[in-house]
Design a protein around this motif. Sequence first.
Motif, PDB file in Angstrom:
ATOM      1  N   GLN A 137      34.252  58.944  72.304  1.00 37.39           N
ATOM      2  CA  GLN A 137      35.011  60.000  71.623  1.00 37.39           C
ATOM      3  C   GLN A 137      36.487  59.621  71.538  1.00 37.39           C
ATOM      4  O   GLN A 137      37.138  59.835  70.506  1.00 37.39           O
ATOM      5  CB  GLN A 137      34.850  61.339  72.347  1.00 37.39           C
ATOM      6  N   LYS A 138      37.029  59.055  72.605  1.00 31.74           N
ATOM      7  CA  LYS A 138      38.424  58.603  72.575  1.00 31.74           C
ATOM      8  C   LYS A 138      38.618  57.519  71.518  1.00 31.74           C
ATOM      9  O   LYS A 138      39.595  57.523  70.764  1.00 31.74           O
ATOM     10  CB  LYS A 138      38.861  58.088  73.951  1.00 31.74           C
ATOM     11  N   GLN A 139      37.672  56.588  71.485  1.00 31.61           N
ATOM     12  CA  GLN A 139      37.763  55.529  70.484  1.00 31.61           C
ATOM     13  C   GLN A 139      37.662  56.104  69.075  1.00 31.61           C
ATOM     14  O   GLN A 139      38.390  55.686  68.162  1.00 31.61           O
ATOM     15  CB  GLN A 139      36.654  54.491  70.699  1.00 31.61           C
ATOM     16  N   LEU A 140      36.767  57.118  68.927  1.00 33.51           N
ATOM     17  CA  LEU A 140      36.619  57.767  67.628  1.00 33.51           C
ATOM     18  C   LEU A 140      37.907  58.471  67.217  1.00 33.51           C
ATOM     19  O   LEU A 140      38.353  58.364  66.065  1.00 33.51           O
ATOM     20  CB  LEU A 140      35.446  58.752  67.664  1.00 33.51           C
ATOM     21  N   GLU A 141      38.534  59.152  68.194  1.00 34.90           N
ATOM     22  CA  GLU A 141      39.803  59.834  67.908  1.00 34.90           C
ATOM     23  C   GLU A 141      40.889  58.816  67.539  1.00 34.90           C
ATOM     24  O   GLU A 141      41.683  59.033  66.617  1.00 34.90           O
ATOM     25  CB  GLU A 141      40.237  60.679  69.098  1.00 34.90           C
ATOM     26  N   GLN A 142      40.914  57.707  68.282  1.00 29.75           N
ATOM     27  CA  GLN A 142      41.896  56.670  67.969  1.00 29.75           C
ATOM     28  C   GLN A 142      41.651  56.108  66.567  1.00 29.75           C
ATOM     29  O   GLN A 142      42.596  55.888  65.798  1.00 29.75           O
ATOM     30  CB  GLN A 142      41.826  55.538  69.004  1.00 29.75           C
ATOM     31  N   LEU A 143      40.403  55.905  66.243  1.00 34.08           N
ATOM     32  CA  LEU A 143      40.086  55.407  64.904  1.00 34.08           C
ATOM     33  C   LEU A 143      40.488  56.424  63.829  1.00 34.08           C
ATOM     34  O   LEU A 143      40.999  56.049  62.764  1.00 34.08           O
ATOM     35  CB  LEU A 143      38.590  55.086  64.789  1.00 34.08           C
ATOM     36  N   LYS A 144      40.261  57.721  64.123  1.00 33.57           N
ATOM     37  CA  LYS A 144      40.665  58.759  63.174  1.00 33.57           C
ATOM     38  C   LYS A 144      42.177  58.758  62.982  1.00 33.57           C
ATOM     39  O   LYS A 144      42.678  58.881  61.864  1.00 33.57           O
ATOM     40  CB  LYS A 144      40.198  60.141  63.643  1.00 33.57           C
ATOM     41  N   ASN A 200      43.099  55.804  61.084  1.00 32.95           N
ATOM     42  CA  ASN A 200      42.685  56.022  59.701  1.00 32.95           C
ATOM     43  C   ASN A 200      43.669  56.961  58.984  1.00 32.95           C
ATOM     44  O   ASN A 200      44.069  56.704  57.845  1.00 32.95           O
ATOM     45  CB  ASN A 200      41.270  56.602  59.668  1.00 32.95           C
ATOM     46  N   SER A 201      44.065  58.022  59.694  1.00 35.16           N
ATOM     47  CA  SER A 201      45.020  58.950  59.077  1.00 35.16           C
ATOM     48  C   SER A 201      46.378  58.259  58.870  1.00 35.16           C
ATOM     49  O   SER A 201      47.045  58.470  57.845  1.00 35.16           O
ATOM     50  CB  SER A 201      45.182  60.213  59.910  1.00 35.16           C
ATOM     51  N   GLN A 202      46.778  57.419  59.853  1.00 35.97           N
ATOM     52  CA  GLN A 202      48.031  56.687  59.693  1.00 35.97           C
ATOM     53  C   GLN A 202      47.938  55.718  58.512  1.00 35.97           C
ATOM     54  O   GLN A 202      48.882  55.581  57.716  1.00 35.97           O
ATOM     55  CB  GLN A 202      48.374  55.910  60.974  1.00 35.97           C
ATOM     56  N   LEU A 203      46.781  55.069  58.415  1.00 28.81           N
ATOM     57  CA  LEU A 203      46.588  54.154  57.285  1.00 28.81           C
ATOM     58  C   LEU A 203      46.620  54.920  55.953  1.00 28.81           C
ATOM     59  O   LEU A 203      47.193  54.444  54.970  1.00 28.81           O
ATOM     60  CB  LEU A 203      45.271  53.398  57.428  1.00 28.81           C
ATOM     61  N   LYS A 204      46.019  56.106  55.955  1.00 31.15           N
ATOM     62  CA  LYS A 204      46.040  56.918  54.740  1.00 31.15           C
ATOM     63  C   LYS A 204      47.482  57.308  54.386  1.00 31.15           C
ATOM     64  O   LYS A 204      47.877  57.260  53.224  1.00 31.15           O
ATOM     65  CB  LYS A 204      45.187  58.180  54.908  1.00 31.15           C
ATOM     66  N   GLN A 205      48.232  57.698  55.432  1.00 28.49           N
ATOM     67  CA  GLN A 205      49.630  58.076  55.185  1.00 28.49           C
ATOM     68  C   GLN A 205      50.421  56.878  54.665  1.00 28.49           C
ATOM     69  O   GLN A 205      51.212  56.984  53.727  1.00 28.49           O
ATOM     70  CB  GLN A 205      50.275  58.619  56.463  1.00 28.49           C
ATOM     71  N   GLU A 206      50.179  55.745  55.296  1.00 33.06           N
ATOM     72  CA  GLU A 206      50.866  54.531  54.840  1.00 33.06           C
ATOM     73  C   GLU A 206      50.429  54.192  53.415  1.00 33.06           C
ATOM     74  O   GLU A 206      51.239  53.789  52.571  1.00 33.06           O
ATOM     75  CB  GLU A 206      50.575  53.363  55.782  1.00 33.06           C
ATOM     76  N   ASN A 207      49.156  54.346  53.160  1.00 35.52           N
ATOM     77  CA  ASN A 207      48.631  54.091  51.831  1.00 35.52           C
ATOM     78  C   ASN A 207      49.255  55.044  50.812  1.00 35.52           C
ATOM     79  O   ASN A 207      49.663  54.627  49.727  1.00 35.52           O
ATOM     80  CB  ASN A 207      47.109  54.290  51.845  1.00 35.52           C
ATOM     81  N   ASN A 208      49.336  56.309  51.194  1.00 34.17           N
ATOM     82  CA  ASN A 208      49.955  57.295  50.305  1.00 34.17           C
ATOM     83  C   ASN A 208      51.427  56.972  50.095  1.00 34.17           C
ATOM     84  O   ASN A 208      51.940  57.105  48.976  1.00 34.17           O
ATOM     85  CB  ASN A 208      49.796  58.718  50.864  1.00 34.17           C
ATOM     86  N   ALA A 209      52.089  56.542  51.163  1.00 37.78           N
ATOM     87  CA  ALA A 209      53.500  56.195  51.036  1.00 37.78           C
ATOM     88  C   ALA A 209      53.656  54.998  50.109  1.00 37.78           C
ATOM     89  O   ALA A 209      54.560  54.951  49.264  1.00 37.78           O
ATOM     90  CB  ALA A 209      54.092  55.904  52.413  1.00 37.78           C
TER      91      ALA A 209
END
Length: 168
Positions: A127-134, A137-146
């Motif tokens: 679950q911790k790994q899943l949260e870290q991946l999320k 992923n959200s950081q990558l999405k933000q970076e992607n959006n930026a």
Amino acid sequence: MLKSGIAKKLGTNITQLTRYIKENNIVPDHQIGKRYYYNFEDFADFNKVKKVNKSEVKQNETNKVNEINKTNETISFLQKQLEVKDEQIKKLQEQLETSTKSIAQLATQAQQLNLLDKRINREEDLQKQLEQLKEENSQLKQENNAEKSNETALKEKSSEHWWQKIFK
């Protein structure tokens, strides 16, 4: 007198008289050949000793009987105690068997709990790994959006003519 004559007068046999002679260290008065002659007065106490010996023998027999009875009583008492101890040993063995069974059950339960704990820890780690991946992923999405907004801004800037850039 000879031993045989003394034995007849005293009313005993020669073996008892010989034993009395040896016990009391009576010395013969004189010897003719191989025959020993004793003084009859040396055997005055023989009947007293004989009577005492008989009473002592009876007392010894009764003492022996008493000792045997006491020994038998002691043996029976010890046998009863042994039976009681055997029963106690059986009870303790039964308790030991139940204790070992319960310890074995506790050990299997502990193993099961340990396995469950490991599974829970694995699930928590996953679950911790899943949260870290999320989060990643959200950081990558933000970076992607930026980057996309930067690209769109650059495209907009690049799509502007030179004169639009100046008059802004």
